[in-house]
Enzyme design. Structure first.
Site, short mmCIF file in Angstrom:
data_model
loop_
_atom_site.label_atom_id
_atom_site.label_comp_id
_atom_site.label_asym_id
_atom_site.label_seq_id
_atom_site.Cartn_x
_atom_site.Cartn_y
_atom_site.Cartn_z
N HIS A 270 0.89 -1.27 0.18
CA HIS A 270 -0.08 0.15 -0.10
C HIS A 270 1.01 0.97 0.11
O HIS A 270 0.24 2.38 0.18
CB HIS A 270 -1.05 0.23 1.41
CG HIS A 270 -1.71 1.43 1.41
ND1 HIS A 270 -2.50 2.09 0.16
CD2 HIS A 270 -2.51 1.76 2.55
CE1 HIS A 270 -3.45 2.72 0.79
NE2 HIS A 270 -3.34 3.24 1.68
N CYS A 271 2.16 1.04 0.39
CA CYS A 271 2.96 2.51 0.30
C CYS A 271 4.32 2.48 -0.65
O CYS A 271 3.73 4.16 -1.53
CB CYS A 271 3.67 2.20 1.35
SG CYS A 271 3.28 2.25 2.98
N ILE A 272 5.11 2.10 -1.07
CA ILE A 272 6.16 2.17 -2.31
C ILE A 272 5.46 2.36 -3.46
O ILE A 272 5.40 3.62 -4.26
CB ILE A 272 6.42 1.31 -2.49
CG1 ILE A 272 7.32 0.53 -0.94
CG2 ILE A 272 8.54 1.73 -3.24
CD1 ILE A 272 8.14 1.60 -0.21
N ILE A 274 2.81 3.28 -4.16
CA ILE A 274 1.45 4.77 -4.00
C ILE A 274 2.44 6.18 -3.86
O ILE A 274 1.47 7.27 -4.73
CB ILE A 274 0.19 4.48 -3.30
CG1 ILE A 274 -0.85 3.36 -3.68
CG2 ILE A 274 -0.74 4.85 -2.85
CD1 ILE A 274 -1.94 2.60 -3.32
N ASP A 275 2.73 5.73 -2.54
CA ASP A 275 2.94 7.21 -1.84
C ASP A 275 3.50 8.06 -2.54
O ASP A 275 3.92 9.32 -2.62
CB ASP A 275 4.31 7.37 -0.63
CG ASP A 275 3.10 6.51 0.49
OD1 ASP A 275 2.03 5.84 -0.12
OD2 ASP A 275 3.70 5.87 1.38
#
Ligand code: NAD
Length: 430
Positions: A270-272, A274-275
């Site tokens: 959910h992080c790399i 997207i962020d």
């Protein structure tokens, strides 16, 4: 009524956590284990029911800890947002995905903030933890919370504190990962720092909510760009007939100025993936183009194609084609030892192979079933896997027996160097 500072010190502050997922649940349990009275708020009734029954649904959070804190009356969960009015401190840990256009989707944050606004009380501390672009707390959260006439920093306190939890990481957990805190004003920073300081070893105050928001995006953009670089080095090394893994291992012996990143089948979680796009979106609003982010995104998103190309090369050595071959994937979660499938590159690899006519199966003890586009598969126990033309290691879970894998399958495409030290013409690395 005692001021919030005293309640935090005495652990009588009532803590509300909105969003009981990978971030919210460990945080809620940590507060409850440390004596705070914790209420978890979620729109998902199955999560609320599981917690109230004393059950964890996240691998890193022990069911014993949920059961013990619930039984002790320190932790409960609810879908009833009206109970937010009874909280002294509220942590918002809801998702921040991207829209199809790769623009930030703040709808979950807005919904959670609306719930807080409806029940806000003077003296409350509100902290946003969801990863987001610099300016969200001040430009989106603050104006909404002030709509009822209370002023941030005066009537209520407001801060941003990025979450750094790393699911599956046994060395660093909520308590031992330093927590960055940036408040709307000094009083907000001090209160948020005091709250986290009572459950986390190290708190790092910064000068504003915007700095705290940017810290998280720098950290994850740093990873995305370096993974993009090492993925490109892997593609380059293959052309030059070099083993990229050996190169990285040797470079890692440099005691300063080098930090190893490893190639793989693509970004996941959910992080790399997207962020960094939260950052490039905000930069664009300010007339700035983030070239590194775009380039890394381009290289990283091409990796599943490259894995499929390597599968084609492997099958070619046996005079076989992808079309009609039986291909088995080991590990479909986005990284090792977790069950999280969000943005998993294995989905892209499977999808590409499916389109090329491969017959597909997989083993992942953490992911019993998989539904994605035209795929509808169930995990097969490793010992029952048979008649496979080519195996792919997409995710290097610790529970897999890699020695056996290398011996059993006629071809293995290893995207994670899980077969490190094993040699053979049938082993194909990235
Ligand atoms: N997963 C990670 O490893 C990780 C690490 C660091 C930061 N983050 C960030 O933390 C945030 C949360 O991520 P996550 O992985 O915990 O997400 P998640 O999907 O696991 O959990 C989010 C929870 O929020 C609930 N929810 C959604 N809308 C809600 C609402 N309006 N009110 C109450 N509950 C609501 C969902 O039902 C879900 O249980 C995101 O911004 C993410 O980028 C995640």
């Amino acid at each position: 009524m005692a001021p919030l500072k005293d309640k935090i010190r005495d652990r009588t502050a009532r803590v509300g956590i909105i969003g009981l997922g990978y971030v919210g649940l460990p945080l809620a349990v940590e507060f409850a284990k440390n004596g705070f009275d914790v209420t978890g708020f979620d729109v998902d009734t199955s999560k609320v029911d599981a917690i109230n029954a004393g059950r964890s649904y996240i691998l890193d959070v022990k069911t014993e800890d949920v059961a013990a804190t619930v039984k002790a009356g320190k932790f409960r969960a609810t879908t009833d947002m009206a109970s937010l009015k009874d909280m002294d401190a509220i942590d918002i840990c809801v998702p921040t995905p991207l829209r199809k256009t790769k623009d930030p989707d703040l709808s979950y944050v807005v919904q959670a903030v609306d719930a807080v606004k409806a029940h806000i009380k003077p003296g409350q501390l509100v902290i946003l933890e969801s990863t987001t672009y610099p300016g969200t707390t001040d430009e989106v959260v603050r104006p909404a919370l002030e709509e009822k006439g209370l002023r941030a920093g005066v009537d209520f306190y407001l801060a941003f504190s990025p979450e750094r939890v790393d699911p599956g990481n046994e060395s660093f957990v909520t308590k031992s990962i330093p927590k960055v805190v940036g408040g709307f004003n000094r009083a907000s920073t001090e209160l948020a720092a005091a709250l986290y300081g009572s459950i986390i070893d190290t708190v790092v105050p910064v000068s504003s909510t915007q700095v705290a928001e940017m810290v998280k995006l720098l950290e994850n953009t740093f990873r995305a760009v370096n993974i993009g670089l090492v993925n490109e080095i892997a593609l380059m090394s293959h052309r030059m007939n070099l083993d990229v893994w050996e190169v990285i291992d040797a470079a890692s012996t440099k005691p300063f100025g080098f930090m190893p990143f490893y190639p793989g089948p693509g970004l996941g979680g959910h992080c790399i993936p997207i962020d960094p796009f939260y950052l490039s979106w905000k930069a664009r609003q300010n007339g700035f183009e983030c070239r590194f982010i775009e380039l890394a995104g381009h290289v990283n998103s091409s990796m599943p194609e490259y894995v499929v190309e390597r599968v084609g090369e492997a099958l070619n050595t046996k005079k076989k084609s992808v079309n009609g071959s039986k291909i088995h994937v080991f590990g479909v979660a986005y990284k090792k030892d977790v069950s999280d499938m969000r943005e998993s590159p294995a989905l892209d690899v499977l999808e590409l192979l499916n389109r090329r006519g491969a017959s597909l199966s997989y083993t992942d003890p953490y992911v019993p079933t998989l539904q994605h586009l035209d795929l509808n598969l169930c995990s097969i126990a490793e010992e029952k896997v048979d008649g496979v033309d080519c195996a792919i290691i997409c995710t290097n879970h610790k529970v897999f027996d890699y020695d056996r894998m290398a011996k059993r399958f006629p071809l293995v495409v290893d995207t994670r160097n899980a077969l490190k030290g094993m040699a053979g013409d049938h082993i194909f690395r990235l």
